[in-house]
Design an enzyme around this catalytic site. Structure first.
Site, PDB file in Angstrom:
ATOM      1  N   GLY A  71     -53.471  24.714   9.752  1.00  0.00           N
ATOM      2  CA  GLY A  71     -52.998  24.690  11.118  1.00  0.00           C
ATOM      3  C   GLY A  71     -53.986  25.266  12.109  1.00  0.00           C
ATOM      4  CG  ASN A 151     -45.162  32.319  14.736  1.00  0.00           C
ATOM      5  OD1 ASN A 151     -45.326  31.869  15.865  1.00  0.00           O
ATOM      6  ND2 ASN A 151     -45.673  33.481  14.361  1.00  0.00           N
ATOM      7  CD  GLN A 179     -43.477  28.848  10.770  1.00  0.00           C
ATOM      8  OE1 GLN A 179     -42.584  28.442  10.021  1.00  0.00           O
ATOM      9  NE2 GLN A 179     -44.339  29.774  10.389  1.00  0.00           N
ATOM     10  CG  HIS A 201     -49.591  27.859   4.390  1.00  0.00           C
ATOM     11  ND1 HIS A 201     -49.095  29.133   4.553  1.00  0.00           N
ATOM     12  CD2 HIS A 201     -50.268  27.577   5.516  1.00  0.00           C
ATOM     13  CE1 HIS A 201     -49.461  29.597   5.728  1.00  0.00           C
ATOM     14  NE2 HIS A 201     -50.181  28.674   6.330  1.00  0.00           N
ATOM     15  CB  THR A 237     -66.883  15.494   0.443  1.00  0.00           C
ATOM     16  OG1 THR A 237     -68.245  15.059   0.473  1.00  0.00           O
ATOM     17  CG2 THR A 237     -66.103  14.693  -0.580  1.00  0.00           C
ATOM     18  CB  CYS A 322     -50.841  36.734  12.014  1.00  0.00           C
ATOM     19  SG  CYS A 322     -50.921  35.055  11.358  1.00  0.00           S
TER      20      CYS A 322
END
Length: 372
Positions: A71, A151, A179, A201, A237, A322
């Protein structure tokens, strides 16, 4: 006691189906997806299928999906990429005061290189006003970025209304839906957005993978220069292993969006809290327009981190992950004008696909003992 995980907004476990989908890429499918031989072609097919799965969840074309490392990179690509490509049209950006650091810090960086950023405040529920955003628009405005859901509190923003305003003025509109995707229906046309961020995730895919929806016609300057991967927007890649995981997670999410389980569990938890603690517990965020899995509550005149420390087998947070470890009022709650004696007691319980009522009852029993 058994460990209990109520921190799904911070990160989700990998869904077993996602692990199964990724497994062949750890052994059999090792070719470079850009290669034209027998080893590369099947990997390219898997990558394209993942792109289709992501696009179908949010209602866009596969060619409008760019895979990123998560994100944060998607947000940086949206903001910096758009600004550097379009600054000749204007240098003004509008955002809100409760955005994730992955929006706030790119905005602060852009201010250092000439951008003008307006930060719109929120009401007591943590919602921005579309009218205030419209008032902030100037002839120099080129981009609006507002998160789809917060969040910490789970409050949903009036994205469609803001998108309609942006469209009337010919301004690009980005939303960080990290979220939201997988928890509530998200359709890029319904929301009137030009760019939309997804983080793997947060919806049972691996860490280190995400995507940015970029509507056809929106031009961005790439952050990573090199070969022409991802339509020239992200050199390097492709990480097919993780992209396949994200694609499978999106496919699963599309089949579960109508399931009321999460909302029922969250409502059950809230009813238990209010029944036991009454006015000593306060809901932070909008009572209705919020994510179905998120319960940000304050235990009045308590310290949220102290309560969590007393339940070591419980994984939850006092705000965004965070900000973990900081014993101070959450910046989001501060912007909502939550009083200190209330905000300091805030805990974010975010439930998920594997949460059970028994786990909620166990946590309640612990809280009753500790709070009292």
């Amino acid at each position: 006691m058994n460990k209990i995980y109520f921190d799904y907004n911070a990160s989700t476990p990998l869904a077993p189906e996602v692990v199964d989908a990724m497994q062949p890429l750890l052994s059999d499918f090792y070719g470079n997806p850009s290669a034209l031989h027998w080893a590369g072609k099947p990997v390219k097919k898997l990558l394209q299928n993942a792109r289709i799965q992501v696009s179908e969840l949010i209602g866009c074309s596969p060619r409008e999906i760019t895979f990123t490392s998560g994100g944060s990179e998607a947000n940086n690509l949206a903001l910096k990429g758009f600004y550097f490509k379009n600054q000749h049209k204007g240098k003004h950006i509008i955002t809100s005061t409760i955005e994730h650091p992955a929006i706030v810090n790119p905005c602060k960086f852009l201010e250092k290189v000439g951008a003008k950023v307006t930060y719109i405040g929120v009401d007591q529920y943590g919602r921005v006003s579309p009218e205030e955003i419209e008032k902030a628009i100037t002839n120099d405005t080129i981009l609006i970025t507002i998160m789809h859901s917060n969040n910490e509190t789970g409050t949903l923003q009036p994205i469609k209304e803001i998108g309609e305003i942006a469209g009337r003025y010919g301004i690009a509109f980005h939303t960080d839906a990290s979220q939201s995707v997988g928890k509530v229906p998200v359709n890029v046309d319904d929301l009137k957005v030009d760019m939309l961020t997804i983080a793997g995730h947060k919806l049972y895919a691996p860490k280190g993978i995400g995507s940015l929806f970029i509507r056809d016609g929106v031009k961005l300057e790439p952050l990573i220069h090199g070969a022409g991967h991802e339509n020239g927007l992200r050199a390097g890649t492709e990480n097919t292993l993780l992209a396949v995981g994200l694609g499978k997670a999106c496919e699963i999410a599309s089949t579960q969006l109508g399931d009321p389980k999460l909302k029922d569990l969250t409502d059950y938890f809230w009813s238990k809290l209010t029944s036991e603690f009454g006015e000593k517990v306060v809901l932070n965020g909008h009572p209705e327009d919020r994510l179905p899995n998120t319960l940000n509550v304050s235990f009045v005149r308590k310290i949220g981190q102290d309560l969590l420390d007393a339940i070591p087998h419980l994984a939850a947070s006092t705000g965004s992950a965070c900000h973990a470890g900081r014993i101070e009022l959450s910046p989001v709650l501060k912007e909502m004008n939550v009083p200190g004696e209330v905000g300091m007691g805030a805990i974010r319980f975010s439930l998920g696909r594997y949460t059970t009522r028994d786990e909620i009852d166990t946590v309640m029993n612990c809280l009753i003992q500790i709070v009292r």
